[in-house]
Design a protein around this motif. Structure first.
Motif, PDB file in Angstrom:
ATOM      1  N   PHE A 293      38.570  34.706  51.528  1.00 43.07           N
ATOM      2  CA  PHE A 293      38.081  35.706  50.572  1.00 43.07           C
ATOM      3  C   PHE A 293      38.453  37.116  51.041  1.00 43.07           C
ATOM      4  CE2 PHE A 293      34.852  38.752  49.237  1.00 43.07           C
ATOM      5  CZ  PHE A 293      34.875  38.588  47.851  1.00 43.07           C
ATOM      6  N   VAL A 294      38.236  37.409  52.322  1.00 43.97           N
ATOM      7  CA  VAL A 294      38.568  38.728  52.867  1.00 43.97           C
ATOM      8  C   VAL A 294      40.069  38.989  52.758  1.00 43.97           C
ATOM      9  CG1 VAL A 294      38.634  40.117  54.978  1.00 43.97           C
ATOM     10  CG2 VAL A 294      36.588  38.802  54.414  1.00 43.97           C
ATOM     11  N   ASN A 295      40.885  37.979  53.054  1.00 46.96           N
ATOM     12  CA  ASN A 295      42.331  38.142  52.948  1.00 46.96           C
ATOM     13  C   ASN A 295      42.764  38.406  51.513  1.00 46.96           C
ATOM     14  OD1 ASN A 295      42.972  37.925  55.643  1.00 46.96           O
ATOM     15  ND2 ASN A 295      43.280  35.717  55.588  1.00 46.96           N
ATOM     16  N   GLY A 296      42.169  37.700  50.564  1.00 44.30           N
ATOM     17  CA  GLY A 296      42.496  37.928  49.164  1.00 44.30           C
ATOM     18  C   GLY A 296      42.099  39.326  48.704  1.00 44.30           C
ATOM     19  N   ALA A 297      40.902  39.766  49.116  1.00 42.10           N
ATOM     20  CA  ALA A 297      40.443  41.105  48.748  1.00 42.10           C
ATOM     21  C   ALA A 297      41.334  42.179  49.371  1.00 42.10           C
ATOM     22  CB  ALA A 297      38.997  41.293  49.196  1.00 42.10           C
ATOM     23  N   THR A 298      41.793  41.950  50.602  1.00 43.16           N
ATOM     24  CA  THR A 298      42.696  42.896  51.256  1.00 43.16           C
ATOM     25  C   THR A 298      44.016  43.002  50.500  1.00 43.16           C
ATOM     26  OG1 THR A 298      41.737  42.339  53.408  1.00 43.16           O
ATOM     27  CG2 THR A 298      43.870  43.446  53.421  1.00 43.16           C
ATOM     28  N   LEU A 299      44.524  41.865  50.028  1.00 49.89           N
ATOM     29  CA  LEU A 299      45.756  41.883  49.238  1.00 49.89           C
ATOM     30  C   LEU A 299      45.590  42.699  47.963  1.00 49.89           C
ATOM     31  CD1 LEU A 299      47.052  38.217  49.593  1.00 49.89           C
ATOM     32  CD2 LEU A 299      48.305  40.291  50.194  1.00 49.89           C
ATOM     33  N   LEU A 300      44.443  42.570  47.309  1.00 53.38           N
ATOM     34  CA  LEU A 300      44.193  43.348  46.096  1.00 53.38           C
ATOM     35  C   LEU A 300      44.197  44.847  46.405  1.00 53.38           C
ATOM     36  CD1 LEU A 300      41.391  41.241  44.338  1.00 53.38           C
ATOM     37  CD2 LEU A 300      43.827  41.352  43.766  1.00 53.38           C
ATOM     38  N   ALA A 301      43.612  45.230  47.549  1.00 54.06           N
ATOM     39  CA  ALA A 301      43.611  46.635  47.950  1.00 54.06           C
ATOM     40  C   ALA A 301      45.032  47.123  48.230  1.00 54.06           C
ATOM     41  CB  ALA A 301      42.729  46.818  49.185  1.00 54.06           C
ATOM     42  N   ILE A 302      45.854  46.279  48.854  1.00 50.56           N
ATOM     43  CA  ILE A 302      47.244  46.651  49.144  1.00 50.56           C
ATOM     44  C   ILE A 302      48.022  46.858  47.847  1.00 50.56           C
ATOM     45  CG2 ILE A 302      49.418  45.800  50.099  1.00 50.56           C
ATOM     46  CD1 ILE A 302      47.754  44.365  52.234  1.00 50.56           C
ATOM     47  N   VAL A 303      47.797  45.989  46.872  1.00 49.82           N
ATOM     48  CA  VAL A 303      48.457  46.126  45.581  1.00 49.82           C
ATOM     49  C   VAL A 303      48.118  47.483  44.957  1.00 49.82           C
ATOM     50  CG1 VAL A 303      48.449  45.269  43.202  1.00 49.82           C
ATOM     51  CG2 VAL A 303      48.673  43.661  45.092  1.00 49.82           C
ATOM     52  N   GLY A 304      46.850  47.863  45.033  1.00 49.16           N
ATOM     53  CA  GLY A 304      46.447  49.156  44.495  1.00 49.16           C
ATOM     54  C   GLY A 304      47.120  50.310  45.217  1.00 49.16           C
ATOM     55  N   TRP A 305      47.196  50.218  46.557  1.00 51.61           N
ATOM     56  CA  TRP A 305      47.838  51.284  47.335  1.00 51.61           C
ATOM     57  C   TRP A 305      49.320  51.412  46.991  1.00 51.61           C
ATOM     58  CZ3 TRP A 305      51.701  50.898  51.146  1.00 51.61           C
ATOM     59  CH2 TRP A 305      51.972  52.091  51.826  1.00 51.61           C
ATOM     60  N   ILE A 306      50.022  50.278  46.889  1.00 60.12           N
ATOM     61  CA  ILE A 306      51.444  50.311  46.551  1.00 60.12           C
ATOM     62  C   ILE A 306      51.641  50.930  45.175  1.00 60.12           C
ATOM     63  CG2 ILE A 306      53.457  48.884  46.017  1.00 60.12           C
ATOM     64  CD1 ILE A 306      52.538  46.925  48.153  1.00 60.12           C
TER      65      ILE A 306
ATOM     66  N   LEU B 197      53.748  40.748  41.483  1.00 60.61           N
ATOM     67  CA  LEU B 197      53.886  39.340  41.859  1.00 60.61           C
ATOM     68  C   LEU B 197      52.756  38.901  42.787  1.00 60.61           C
ATOM     69  CD1 LEU B 197      57.755  39.158  42.482  1.00 60.61           C
ATOM     70  CD2 LEU B 197      56.498  38.221  40.536  1.00 60.61           C
ATOM     71  N   ILE B 198      52.341  39.800  43.676  1.00 56.71           N
ATOM     72  CA  ILE B 198      51.268  39.473  44.612  1.00 56.71           C
ATOM     73  C   ILE B 198      49.917  39.403  43.912  1.00 56.71           C
ATOM     74  CG2 ILE B 198      50.021  40.264  46.671  1.00 56.71           C
ATOM     75  CD1 ILE B 198      52.593  41.670  47.544  1.00 56.71           C
ATOM     76  N   LEU B 199      49.740  40.237  42.884  1.00 55.47           N
ATOM     77  CA  LEU B 199      48.432  40.419  42.253  1.00 55.47           C
ATOM     78  C   LEU B 199      47.828  39.108  41.761  1.00 55.47           C
ATOM     79  CD1 LEU B 199      46.230  42.341  41.222  1.00 55.47           C
ATOM     80  CD2 LEU B 199      47.577  42.618  39.124  1.00 55.47           C
ATOM     81  N   ARG B 200      48.595  38.311  41.043  1.00 57.19           N
ATOM     82  CA  ARG B 200      48.049  37.082  40.459  1.00 57.19           C
ATOM     83  C   ARG B 200      47.594  36.103  41.544  1.00 57.19           C
ATOM     84  NH1 ARG B 200      49.651  31.966  39.118  1.00 57.19           N
ATOM     85  NH2 ARG B 200      48.664  31.049  37.267  1.00 57.19           N
ATOM     86  N   SER B 201      48.437  35.906  42.557  1.00 56.32           N
ATOM     87  CA  SER B 201      48.077  34.965  43.620  1.00 56.32           C
ATOM     88  C   SER B 201      46.869  35.451  44.413  1.00 56.32           C
ATOM     89  CB  SER B 201      49.271  34.779  44.567  1.00 56.32           C
ATOM     90  OG  SER B 201      50.362  34.194  43.878  1.00 56.32           O
ATOM     91  N   ALA B 202      46.807  36.772  44.651  1.00 56.28           N
ATOM     92  CA  ALA B 202      45.666  37.321  45.379  1.00 56.28           C
ATOM     93  C   ALA B 202      44.378  37.119  44.596  1.00 56.28           C
ATOM     94  CB  ALA B 202      45.886  38.811  45.655  1.00 56.28           C
ATOM     95  N   TRP B 203      44.438  37.342  43.279  1.00 57.28           N
ATOM     96  CA  TRP B 203      43.256  37.161  42.445  1.00 57.28           C
ATOM     97  C   TRP B 203      42.805  35.708  42.436  1.00 57.28           C
ATOM     98  CZ3 TRP B 203      39.121  39.124  40.747  1.00 57.28           C
ATOM     99  CH2 TRP B 203      38.423  38.545  39.688  1.00 57.28           C
ATOM    100  N   MET B 204      43.758  34.771  42.386  1.00 53.76           N
ATOM    101  CA  MET B 204      43.422  33.348  42.408  1.00 53.76           C
ATOM    102  C   MET B 204      42.735  32.980  43.718  1.00 53.76           C
ATOM    103  SD  MET B 204      44.221  31.771  39.594  1.00 53.76           S
ATOM    104  CE  MET B 204      44.338  30.065  40.124  1.00 53.76           C
ATOM    105  N   LEU B 205      43.221  33.529  44.825  1.00 54.95           N
ATOM    106  CA  LEU B 205      42.623  33.242  46.122  1.00 54.95           C
ATOM    107  C   LEU B 205      41.195  33.773  46.192  1.00 54.95           C
ATOM    108  CD1 LEU B 205      43.022  32.145  49.006  1.00 54.95           C
ATOM    109  CD2 LEU B 205      43.852  34.421  49.646  1.00 54.95           C
ATOM    110  N   VAL B 206      40.980  34.993  45.709  1.00 56.65           N
ATOM    111  CA  VAL B 206      39.632  35.578  45.698  1.00 56.65           C
ATOM    112  C   VAL B 206      38.708  34.755  44.806  1.00 56.65           C
ATOM    113  CG1 VAL B 206      38.277  37.574  44.939  1.00 56.65           C
ATOM    114  CG2 VAL B 206      40.353  37.915  46.274  1.00 56.65           C
ATOM    115  N   ARG B 207      39.196  34.354  43.651  1.00 59.78           N
ATOM    116  CA  ARG B 207      38.356  33.595  42.714  1.00 59.78           C
ATOM    117  C   ARG B 207      37.981  32.227  43.276  1.00 59.78           C
ATOM    118  NH1 ARG B 207      40.414  32.150  36.692  1.00 59.78           N
ATOM    119  NH2 ARG B 207      41.557  30.561  37.864  1.00 59.78           N
ATOM    120  N   GLN B 208      38.945  31.529  43.876  1.00 60.29           N
ATOM    121  CA  GLN B 208      38.662  30.204  44.414  1.00 60.29           C
ATOM    122  C   GLN B 208      37.716  30.267  45.613  1.00 60.29           C
ATOM    123  OE1 GLN B 208      42.503  28.518  45.238  1.00 60.29           O
ATOM    124  NE2 GLN B 208      43.044  28.309  43.079  1.00 60.29           N
ATOM    125  N   SER B 209      37.951  31.216  46.507  1.00 64.69           N
ATOM    126  CA  SER B 209      37.092  31.312  47.693  1.00 64.69           C
ATOM    127  C   SER B 209      35.688  31.775  47.318  1.00 64.69           C
ATOM    128  CB  SER B 209      37.710  32.258  48.721  1.00 64.69           C
ATOM    129  OG  SER B 209      37.959  33.536  48.164  1.00 64.69           O
TER     130      SER B 209
END
Length: 328
Positions: free
Chosen positions: A107-120, A210-222
């Motif tokens: 969950f933490v890794n997925g949330a971190t990816l979402l933050a990175i997407v926003g920064w990029i 491309l990262i956004l969808r997979s990151a969201w799926m990881l956050v949702r599943q966890s």
């Protein structure tokens, strides 16, 4: 199996070798942990090279990928620690052990990816509005080396158990790095051949998407697992329908609850009404066998009842008391 001296009989089953405190700790896949450890070393080692290359060349794609690799190194370290912690046996404070920490790490890794997407995205828009010079040759060299490193790390993680959310979260971070390296190479080619620098932030936006969808799926599943959600492959109503038909000696199944300790470990509890004269031991074993073979549930807690459900009676009494209190 426990029997209580009541007007009706309850029998609880935990299966062979399991007690009610779950004092065992399931083995953690050592291969997954080893793969995460080596991917962490590879990613962390190359991160410093990419930071230097991004600063020298002025490439946002490289800097964005370097920032991603920084969080990847931390995320891989978290994933490794989650596997390590999962080896701890169950205790009084954690009767199921520490396996669930893997899901929290995912969950933490997925949330971190979402933050990175926003920064990029923010940085890319800024570069589009205020273009900056980019050294295509330096960007190309670092990006190619990054692609090789990310391919090695991704191959390591992709060869592990893809049902494990913790490993999937780690692999997703590395996949994002791999896509970032491909984008940086493509941007460098365009810049070297045409001099058009906006391609750098544009491709960064593409990688972020491309990262956004997979990151969201990881956050949702966890988060679904952390909130004790029903495992996706289990249908509670189907369990209620199937068991009375599949197991001789029971007339009704109720109070069925299903959740997951980790993505690979579904858990089920249920009550079953047993016919008079039925062999409770055989009924219990048949229920647990059917849950394992038909629904892939290896860990279940079954309460057998020879009369009215005690929980139904208690709920009725509590409801009546609440109604009386409300009227007074």
């Amino acid at each position: 199996m426990h029997q209580h001296d009541q007007d009706h009989t309850h029998e609880h089953g935990e299966g062979c070798g399991h007690d009610h405190t779950h004092g065992h700790a399931p083995p953690v896949d050592a291969d997954n942990q080893r793969r995460v450890f080596w991917a962490m070393l590879i990613t962390g080692g190359f991160m410093t090279v990419e930071v230097a290359g991004g600063l020298i060349s002025g490439s946002l794609a490289l800097l964005a990928d370097a920032g991603h690799m920084l969080t990847d190194t931390a995320s891989l370290a978290l994933a490794w620690f989650a596997f390590q912690l999962g080896r701890k046996p169950a205790d009084k404070a954690r009767s199921y052990g520490y396996q669930r920490f893997q899901v929290l790490a995912a969950f933490v890794n997925g949330a971190t990816l979402l933050a990175i997407v926003g920064w990029i995205a923010v940085e890319a828009v800024g570069r589009l509005l205020n273009p900056q010079p980019v050294m295509g040759s330096a960007m190309m060299g670092v990006a190619i080396l990054g692609l090789v490193v990310n391919l090695v790390a991704f191959r390591l993680l992709h060869g592990g158990d893809q049902h494990n959310l913790n490993l999937r979260g780690a692999a997703l971070h590395v996949l994002g790095d791999l896509l970032g390296s491909v984008a940086a190479i493509a941007a460098a080619i365009v810049i070297l051949t045409t001099g058009w620098t906006p391609i750098d932030p544009l491709l960064s936006l593409l990688v972020a998407a491309l990262i956004l969808r997979s990151a969201w799926m990881l956050v949702r599943q966890s988060s679904h697992i952390l909130l004790e959600g029903t495992p996706g492959h289990l249908d509670i109503e189907e369990i209620k329908r199937e068991l009375p038909a599949a197991v001789p000696g029971i007339s009704d199944v109720h109070h069925v609850h299903a959740w997951s300790l980790t993505a690979e470990r579904p858990l089920v509890t249920l009550h079953a009404n047993v016919h008079e004269g039925a062999d409770h031991g055989r009924v219990l074993q048949a229920i647990k066998t059917h849950l394992a073979e038909r629904f892939s549930v290896e860990h279940s807690t079954v309460q057998l009842e020879a009369g009215p459900c005690a929980d139904h009676e208690r709920e009725h009494v509590c409801g009546a008391e609440m109604n009386v209190a409300g009227k007074s």
